[in-house]
Design a protein around this motif. Sequence first.
Motif, PDB file in Angstrom:
ATOM      1  N   ASP A  99       0.787  -1.239   0.000  1.00 30.93           N
ATOM      2  CA  ASP A  99       0.000   0.000   0.000  1.00 30.93           C
ATOM      3  C   ASP A  99       0.819   1.290   0.000  1.00 30.93           C
ATOM      4  OD1 ASP A  99      -2.361  -1.507   0.115  1.00 30.93           O
ATOM      5  OD2 ASP A  99      -2.287  -1.620   2.307  1.00 30.93           O
ATOM      6  N   ASP A 100       2.140   1.220   0.016  1.00 33.55           N
ATOM      7  CA  ASP A 100       2.928   2.453   0.101  1.00 33.55           C
ATOM      8  C   ASP A 100       2.762   3.300  -1.167  1.00 33.55           C
ATOM      9  OD1 ASP A 100       5.130   4.106   1.384  1.00 33.55           O
ATOM     10  OD2 ASP A 100       6.044   3.619  -0.541  1.00 33.55           O
ATOM     11  N   ILE A 101       2.606   4.602  -0.983  1.00 33.76           N
ATOM     12  CA  ILE A 101       2.359   5.517  -2.103  1.00 33.76           C
ATOM     13  C   ILE A 101       3.612   5.707  -2.939  1.00 33.76           C
ATOM     14  CG2 ILE A 101       1.693   7.881  -2.704  1.00 33.76           C
ATOM     15  CD1 ILE A 101      -0.083   7.910  -0.233  1.00 33.76           C
ATOM     16  N   ASP A 102       4.764   5.834  -2.306  1.00 40.05           N
ATOM     17  CA  ASP A 102       6.007   6.046  -3.059  1.00 40.05           C
ATOM     18  C   ASP A 102       6.273   4.886  -4.017  1.00 40.05           C
ATOM     19  OD1 ASP A 102       6.531   8.483  -1.914  1.00 40.05           O
ATOM     20  OD2 ASP A 102       7.729   7.663  -0.286  1.00 40.05           O
ATOM     21  N   LEU A 103       6.010   3.667  -3.578  1.00 39.83           N
ATOM     22  CA  LEU A 103       6.196   2.518  -4.462  1.00 39.83           C
ATOM     23  C   LEU A 103       5.219   2.558  -5.629  1.00 39.83           C
ATOM     24  CD1 LEU A 103       6.946  -0.695  -2.370  1.00 39.83           C
ATOM     25  CD2 LEU A 103       8.476   0.710  -3.730  1.00 39.83           C
ATOM     26  N   ARG A 104       4.019   3.053  -5.379  1.00 41.00           N
ATOM     27  CA  ARG A 104       3.050   3.183  -6.469  1.00 41.00           C
ATOM     28  C   ARG A 104       3.519   4.203  -7.498  1.00 41.00           C
ATOM     29  NH1 ARG A 104      -2.883   3.242  -3.441  1.00 41.00           N
ATOM     30  NH2 ARG A 104      -2.761   1.145  -2.537  1.00 41.00           N
ATOM     31  N   ILE A 105       4.116   5.278  -7.022  1.00 42.25           N
ATOM     32  CA  ILE A 105       4.640   6.282  -7.950  1.00 42.25           C
ATOM     33  C   ILE A 105       5.751   5.691  -8.804  1.00 42.25           C
ATOM     34  CG2 ILE A 105       5.891   8.478  -8.083  1.00 42.25           C
ATOM     35  CD1 ILE A 105       4.384   9.352  -5.563  1.00 42.25           C
ATOM     36  N   LEU A 106       6.658   4.970  -8.164  1.00 40.88           N
ATOM     37  CA  LEU A 106       7.748   4.335  -8.913  1.00 40.88           C
ATOM     38  C   LEU A 106       7.213   3.297  -9.893  1.00 40.88           C
ATOM     39  CD1 LEU A 106      10.322   3.898  -6.009  1.00 40.88           C
ATOM     40  CD2 LEU A 106      10.492   5.490  -7.926  1.00 40.88           C
ATOM     41  N   ALA A 107       6.162   2.574  -9.491  1.00 39.39           N
ATOM     42  CA  ALA A 107       5.565   1.598 -10.401  1.00 39.39           C
ATOM     43  C   ALA A 107       4.929   2.295 -11.606  1.00 39.39           C
ATOM     44  CB  ALA A 107       4.517   0.764  -9.658  1.00 39.39           C
ATOM     45  N   ALA A 108       4.327   3.469 -11.373  1.00 39.00           N
ATOM     46  CA  ALA A 108       3.750   4.228 -12.482  1.00 39.00           C
ATOM     47  C   ALA A 108       4.837   4.709 -13.436  1.00 39.00           C
ATOM     48  CB  ALA A 108       2.950   5.413 -11.941  1.00 39.00           C
ATOM     49  N   ARG A 109       5.997   5.063 -12.898  1.00 38.74           N
ATOM     50  CA  ARG A 109       7.107   5.483 -13.757  1.00 38.74           C
ATOM     51  C   ARG A 109       7.609   4.318 -14.602  1.00 38.74           C
ATOM     52  NH1 ARG A 109      10.513   9.187  -9.366  1.00 38.74           N
ATOM     53  NH2 ARG A 109       9.043  10.943  -9.340  1.00 38.74           N
ATOM     54  N   GLU A 180      13.018   0.149 -13.399  1.00 36.99           N
ATOM     55  CA  GLU A 180      12.782  -1.038 -12.581  1.00 36.99           C
ATOM     56  C   GLU A 180      13.762  -1.093 -11.408  1.00 36.99           C
ATOM     57  OE1 GLU A 180      10.886  -4.471 -15.395  1.00 36.99           O
ATOM     58  OE2 GLU A 180      13.053  -4.202 -15.526  1.00 36.99           O
ATOM     59  N   ALA A 181      15.014  -0.741 -11.667  1.00 35.93           N
ATOM     60  CA  ALA A 181      16.013  -0.710 -10.589  1.00 35.93           C
ATOM     61  C   ALA A 181      15.679   0.388  -9.579  1.00 35.93           C
ATOM     62  CB  ALA A 181      17.404  -0.498 -11.175  1.00 35.93           C
ATOM     63  N   ASP A 182      15.155   1.518 -10.056  1.00 32.82           N
ATOM     64  CA  ASP A 182      14.729   2.585  -9.140  1.00 32.82           C
ATOM     65  C   ASP A 182      13.607   2.095  -8.230  1.00 32.82           C
ATOM     66  OD1 ASP A 182      16.544   4.442 -10.070  1.00 32.82           O
ATOM     67  OD2 ASP A 182      15.178   5.274 -11.564  1.00 32.82           O
ATOM     68  N   TRP A 183      12.697   1.312  -8.805  1.00 33.06           N
ATOM     69  CA  TRP A 183      11.617   0.763  -7.979  1.00 33.06           C
ATOM     70  C   TRP A 183      12.196  -0.139  -6.899  1.00 33.06           C
ATOM     71  CZ3 TRP A 183       9.923  -3.964  -6.409  1.00 33.06           C
ATOM     72  CH2 TRP A 183       8.652  -4.029  -5.843  1.00 33.06           C
TER      73      TRP A 183
END
Length: 494
Positions: A99-109, A180-183
Amino acid sequence: MGRQQYSKSRVQRAVTLAELRGYRWQTFGGLLIAVLLMAAMSGCAGLAGPAYQRPELAAKPEWRRGEALPNAAEVIQHDWWTGFEDSYLNDLIRRAIKDDIDLRILAARIEVARVRVQSERAGTLPKFNLDTSKTLTRQAGQAGVSKSYSALVNPSWEVDIWGRVSKGLEAEVSQFKATEADWRAGYLTLVSDVANKYFEIGKLDQQIRQQLTSIGMNQKILLIYASQHKEGMIAESKLIQQQAETNSLRKQLLEQQRLRKVAENNLATLLGIPAGEFQLPSQVQLDDISIPEVPIGLPSDLLSRRPDIIAKELLVLAAHQKLGQARLARLPKFSLTGSGGFTSSALSTLLNNWSLSLIPSLAIPIFDPTVKIDIKANEATTRVAEEEYRKTVMKAFEEVENALVNLSSHKQQQQQLSQRLKHLNLVNHTVHSQLKEGMVSELQVLESERSLLSARLGMAEQKQQILVDTVALYKTLGGGWVQQDLIPVEGNTR
């Protein structure tokens, strides 16, 4: 008669079309052969530049404090945090990952980068445009309006003989892998932050419990001092000093409670929960949390393990590929365009009149100053990416060394605190025995217990620090992500 004329017209049109095809394919074939000969003659010349090589780094064969290297088959597990053997922590981390928002942002990128790859790949395919029209024409001196209808398909395709287009696609793929590595780097940071906040709250809970005990002891001491002052045994200043110490302890308790609420709010945000809507039960027992041994490996392992280093090298690779694409832009561009469809002055006879043409073209950049400028710009971008990669690696080496130093030093300090606590326990046991025999006063017993509580508080802080150091070491080593052959060290990337 009409059928014979139609057949004759059809045969003449077929012969004319065959001659036209022969002429066009003969021209196209000669042009294609010429281009292929040029490609063959210059194929070994490295038109896109030298093959990618990992940027050179300062040599670092081993860690300064890497006494306990793991076996060759030993690696950090992907769920390394389970080594702390705390089921509640495991649940929190699983919840945060979900549920973390930052991970969702990285996934969107990542999704944005994936679409860019698809867009670049689509640019390498032939394009077809359908053009339908109705034309009305009226000439001066003539009555009426003439009409014509057309339905044409116009294909176009740049033949990627030199690999210029594919170089751009490779660069987009490298940038996609970098996201992907950033995520993964964000994932590792999230897990580390959740664990650290959990340990911090555990330390604060233990401090609060001990602080309440200390306040209770000071209240007892204060009552003893008040009785002694009433009997004239001590000066009033000593009583006031004890009152001030009690006030100080209460103030520290309020600060610890404040810090716990703030840490709880931070943890809630990491879990994707609005701050203030999450409460962590006061059940974290630092003494029950295990401290795992971290297999540190060799410095060279870090280059294929830490996601931030992987991301930076992928950006170097992408810059290298874009530079190759810019260099290939100096070469001729070979493309095919054409037109095929139906035209007629009457809609009813549209399908009876068709045409087909194929036009090969060769564009040679004789003088285009933007090509050289683009090469220089990409060369500069590549140098920047290489230096940023080196900086990231050097910083990673520093972080690992610092984590090893901190963990080793804090474990040694814990041993000293453990000895101190052991000695204070002996003293406290002796004082309690003397109290039974009337050799010491209750005040001396309370003072001994207060010193013992202070030592236990120090041990709790040291345990929390060691846990944080262990998390930091896992994080600086890249967690459990081991990606083999992600980046080719030698050879062309195509």
